[in-house]
Design a protein around this motif. Sequence first.
Motif, PDB file in Angstrom:
ATOM      1  N   THR A  38     -72.841  -7.756  -3.100  1.00  0.00           N
ATOM      2  CA  THR A  38     -73.300  -6.455  -3.042  1.00  0.00           C
ATOM      3  C   THR A  38     -74.766  -6.207  -3.256  1.00  0.00           C
ATOM      4  O   THR A  38     -75.430  -6.728  -4.035  1.00  0.00           O
ATOM      5  N   GLY A  39     -75.331  -5.235  -2.774  1.00  0.00           N
ATOM      6  CA  GLY A  39     -76.683  -4.742  -2.624  1.00  0.00           C
ATOM      7  C   GLY A  39     -76.739  -3.259  -3.152  1.00  0.00           C
ATOM      8  O   GLY A  39     -75.528  -2.613  -2.908  1.00  0.00           O
ATOM      9  N   SER A  40     -77.719  -2.878  -3.618  1.00  0.00           N
ATOM     10  CA  SER A  40     -77.674  -1.302  -3.858  1.00  0.00           C
ATOM     11  C   SER A  40     -79.248  -0.914  -3.621  1.00  0.00           C
ATOM     12  O   SER A  40     -80.170  -1.685  -3.491  1.00  0.00           O
ATOM     13  N   LEU A  41     -79.292   0.428  -3.304  1.00  0.00           N
ATOM     14  CA  LEU A  41     -80.605   1.161  -3.000  1.00  0.00           C
ATOM     15  C   LEU A  41     -80.388   2.542  -3.701  1.00  0.00           C
ATOM     16  O   LEU A  41     -79.491   3.265  -3.151  1.00  0.00           O
ATOM     17  N   LYS A  42     -81.426   2.835  -4.440  1.00  0.00           N
ATOM     18  CA  LYS A  42     -81.574   4.146  -5.282  1.00  0.00           C
ATOM     19  C   LYS A  42     -82.494   5.007  -4.443  1.00  0.00           C
ATOM     20  O   LYS A  42     -83.626   4.564  -4.681  1.00  0.00           O
ATOM     21  N   HIS A  43     -82.395   6.180  -4.201  1.00  0.00           N
ATOM     22  CA  HIS A  43     -83.505   7.088  -4.102  1.00  0.00           C
ATOM     23  C   HIS A  43     -83.916   7.853  -5.402  1.00  0.00           C
ATOM     24  O   HIS A  43     -83.040   8.491  -5.956  1.00  0.00           O
ATOM     25  N   HIS A  44     -85.000   7.736  -5.517  1.00  0.00           N
ATOM     26  CA  HIS A  44     -85.355   8.362  -6.921  1.00  0.00           C
ATOM     27  C   HIS A  44     -85.634   9.931  -7.083  1.00  0.00           C
ATOM     28  O   HIS A  44     -85.768  10.295  -7.977  1.00  0.00           O
ATOM     29  N   GLY A  45     -85.646  10.347  -5.834  1.00  0.00           N
ATOM     30  CA  GLY A  45     -85.729  11.919  -5.794  1.00  0.00           C
ATOM     31  C   GLY A  45     -87.193  12.504  -6.007  1.00  0.00           C
ATOM     32  O   GLY A  45     -88.043  11.597  -6.098  1.00  0.00           O
ATOM     33  N   HIS A  46     -87.398  13.581  -5.862  1.00  0.00           N
ATOM     34  CA  HIS A  46     -88.765  14.003  -6.057  1.00  0.00           C
ATOM     35  C   HIS A  46     -89.174  14.386  -7.439  1.00  0.00           C
ATOM     36  O   HIS A  46     -88.168  14.674  -8.437  1.00  0.00           O
ATOM     37  N   GLY A  47     -90.397  14.567  -7.826  1.00  0.00           N
ATOM     38  CA  GLY A  47     -90.746  14.821  -9.064  1.00  0.00           C
ATOM     39  C   GLY A  47     -90.453  13.808  -9.929  1.00  0.00           C
ATOM     40  O   GLY A  47     -89.589  13.915 -10.914  1.00  0.00           O
ATOM     41  N   GLY A  48     -91.252  12.855 -10.301  1.00  0.00           N
ATOM     42  CA  GLY A  48     -91.250  11.851 -11.252  1.00  0.00           C
ATOM     43  C   GLY A  48     -90.965  10.485 -10.327  1.00  0.00           C
ATOM     44  O   GLY A  48     -90.792  10.502  -9.453  1.00  0.00           O
ATOM     45  N   GLU A  49     -91.659   9.564 -11.104  1.00  0.00           N
ATOM     46  CA  GLU A  49     -91.885   8.005 -10.504  1.00  0.00           C
ATOM     47  C   GLU A  49     -90.956   7.307 -11.189  1.00  0.00           C
ATOM     48  O   GLU A  49     -90.667   7.425 -12.428  1.00  0.00           O
ATOM     49  N   PRO A  50     -90.635   6.245 -10.380  1.00  0.00           N
ATOM     50  CA  PRO A  50     -89.795   5.244 -11.093  1.00  0.00           C
ATOM     51  C   PRO A  50     -90.729   4.593 -12.119  1.00  0.00           C
ATOM     52  O   PRO A  50     -91.918   4.467 -12.066  1.00  0.00           O
ATOM     53  N   LYS A  51     -89.869   4.284 -13.180  1.00  0.00           N
ATOM     54  CA  LYS A  51     -90.839   3.322 -14.471  1.00  0.00           C
ATOM     55  C   LYS A  51     -91.446   2.300 -13.904  1.00  0.00           C
ATOM     56  O   LYS A  51     -90.823   1.527 -13.073  1.00  0.00           O
ATOM     57  N   ARG A  52     -92.516   1.843 -14.183  1.00  0.00           N
ATOM     58  CA  ARG A  52     -93.181   0.655 -13.901  1.00  0.00           C
ATOM     59  C   ARG A  52     -93.781   0.038 -15.225  1.00  0.00           C
ATOM     60  O   ARG A  52     -94.174   0.573 -16.179  1.00  0.00           O
ATOM     61  N   VAL A  53     -93.619  -1.325 -15.158  1.00  0.00           N
ATOM     62  CA  VAL A  53     -94.232  -2.168 -16.230  1.00  0.00           C
ATOM     63  C   VAL A  53     -95.748  -2.353 -15.966  1.00  0.00           C
ATOM     64  O   VAL A  53     -96.341  -2.927 -14.931  1.00  0.00           O
ATOM     65  N   GLN A  54     -96.464  -1.709 -16.703  1.00  0.00           N
ATOM     66  CA  GLN A  54     -97.801  -1.746 -16.896  1.00  0.00           C
ATOM     67  C   GLN A  54     -98.441  -3.203 -17.215  1.00  0.00           C
ATOM     68  O   GLN A  54     -97.951  -3.740 -18.058  1.00  0.00           O
ATOM     69  N   GLY A  55     -99.707  -3.540 -16.689  1.00  0.00           N
ATOM     70  CA  GLY A  55    -100.222  -4.641 -17.310  1.00  0.00           C
ATOM     71  C   GLY A  55     -99.775  -6.015 -16.813  1.00  0.00           C
ATOM     72  O   GLY A  55    -100.153  -7.051 -17.179  1.00  0.00           O
ATOM     73  N   THR A  56     -98.838  -5.894 -16.085  1.00  0.00           N
ATOM     74  CA  THR A  56     -98.277  -7.247 -15.511  1.00  0.00           C
ATOM     75  C   THR A  56     -99.000  -7.772 -14.436  1.00  0.00           C
ATOM     76  O   THR A  56    -100.031  -6.990 -13.575  1.00  0.00           O
ATOM     77  N   ASP A  57     -99.134  -8.872 -13.975  1.00  0.00           N
ATOM     78  CA  ASP A  57    -100.037  -9.631 -12.783  1.00  0.00           C
ATOM     79  C   ASP A  57     -99.405  -8.894 -11.799  1.00  0.00           C
ATOM     80  O   ASP A  57    -100.315  -8.653 -10.591  1.00  0.00           O
ATOM     81  N   SER A  58     -98.263  -8.440 -11.347  1.00  0.00           N
ATOM     82  CA  SER A  58     -97.418  -7.967 -10.233  1.00  0.00           C
ATOM     83  C   SER A  58     -98.462  -6.770  -9.961  1.00  0.00           C
ATOM     84  O   SER A  58     -98.680  -6.126  -8.928  1.00  0.00           O
ATOM     85  N   MET A  59     -98.490  -5.997 -11.038  1.00  0.00           N
ATOM     86  CA  MET A  59     -99.366  -4.579 -11.143  1.00  0.00           C
ATOM     87  C   MET A  59    -100.512  -4.838 -10.827  1.00  0.00           C
ATOM     88  O   MET A  59    -101.126  -4.009  -9.959  1.00  0.00           O
ATOM     89  N   LYS A  60    -101.198  -5.788 -11.442  1.00  0.00           N
ATOM     90  CA  LYS A  60    -102.809  -6.078 -11.027  1.00  0.00           C
ATOM     91  C   LYS A  60    -102.850  -6.348  -9.519  1.00  0.00           C
ATOM     92  O   LYS A  60    -103.805  -5.754  -8.770  1.00  0.00           O
ATOM     93  N   HIS A  61    -101.886  -7.197  -8.926  1.00  0.00           N
ATOM     94  CA  HIS A  61    -102.074  -7.437  -7.410  1.00  0.00           C
ATOM     95  C   HIS A  61    -101.967  -6.159  -6.625  1.00  0.00           C
ATOM     96  O   HIS A  61    -102.481  -5.813  -5.618  1.00  0.00           O
TER      97      HIS A  61
END
Lengths: 176, 176
Positions: A38-61
């Motif tokens: 199974t796979g899944s995909l969620k629409h986060h809706g408007h007003g508000g961003e998905p939580k992100r992990v700050q400071g990771t190398d992925s975010m630096k990229h």
Amino acid sequence: MTYGHTPPIFQIVGYKNAGKTTVTTALITHFSEMGFKTGSLKHHGHGGEPKRVQGTDSMKHLEAGSAISAIQDEHMVQMTISDQEPIALETILKWYRALHIDILFLEGYKCAPFPKIVLLRNHEDLHLLNQLSCILAVGSINGEILQDSNFPTFRLDHLNAYLPQLATYIRIKLNL
Amino acid sequence: MTYGHTPPIFQIVGYKNAGKTTVTTALITHFSEMGFKTGSLKHHGHGGEPKRVQGTDSMKHLEAGSAISAIQDEHMVQMTISDQEPIALETILKWYRALHIDILFLEGYKCAPFPKIVLLRNHEDLHLLNQLSCILAVGSINGEILQDSNFPTFRLDHLNAYLPQLATYIRIKLNL
């Protein structure tokens, strides 16, 4: 809009706090236990961003300008795709094509044309049943709302008991 | 291993704390500013997992058994792919094929056969220059290590000044 060849798709829609994540998670568990990939995909809706992990190398990229940044460990890949333009659902579904899953659950994306469960919070939500296409069943925490529905219905607090029947409906509808 | 048709790929490799993320981020910035649609993929290495945001709906989907869980807001999609089996680099590269980028920077994956920068921390790392293929340039924070190299070299503290020349090498090598 054209969706081309995609995995079989089933949607769980409704307004905020209607129980979408509860139902989606239960369906993922049920189908996974039956052996479906199974796979899944969620629409986060408007007003508000998905939580992100700050400071990771992925975010630096990403902050450096990477349009697609991913990080891999042995059993998991976390990929973030960003774009100046809004990303269309059909674009995302194309990516899923390359992932070889048996069924994809979409949480949200009310107006997409796939078979779906509609979750209702109250009488004000009933208009969704006239507006949306391909409704397979209707659920609510409030049994009274469901009384006049022309669709198969279930109460959210009876979800676990209803799940096998719901899964059978979904499998028939999607030819699984 | 066969990698099939993928975006042009350039690698940045070296041991932990050799400066890989610094160089990768600088290259992403430089190529993005030149108008290239860049992508990136980092191998997290062994011992330690990428940070995850706990308690999100996306994590609930994964914990329920979703093999691929994604969440979308307007300009960004975060996708997590998990598998019981280790996920091979060539599998991940197939997903990138569907994403239409101009250049993909791989951070890590030492043994992959793409043109690469090797970053050295000290004399003990020099064996990498004999072991790895397709080396385009060698960098180090330690200028002394670089003296006997047969490859173009750069000091990490001179990276910004060297970046335009390095980008030219990469574009020639990848026909960009």
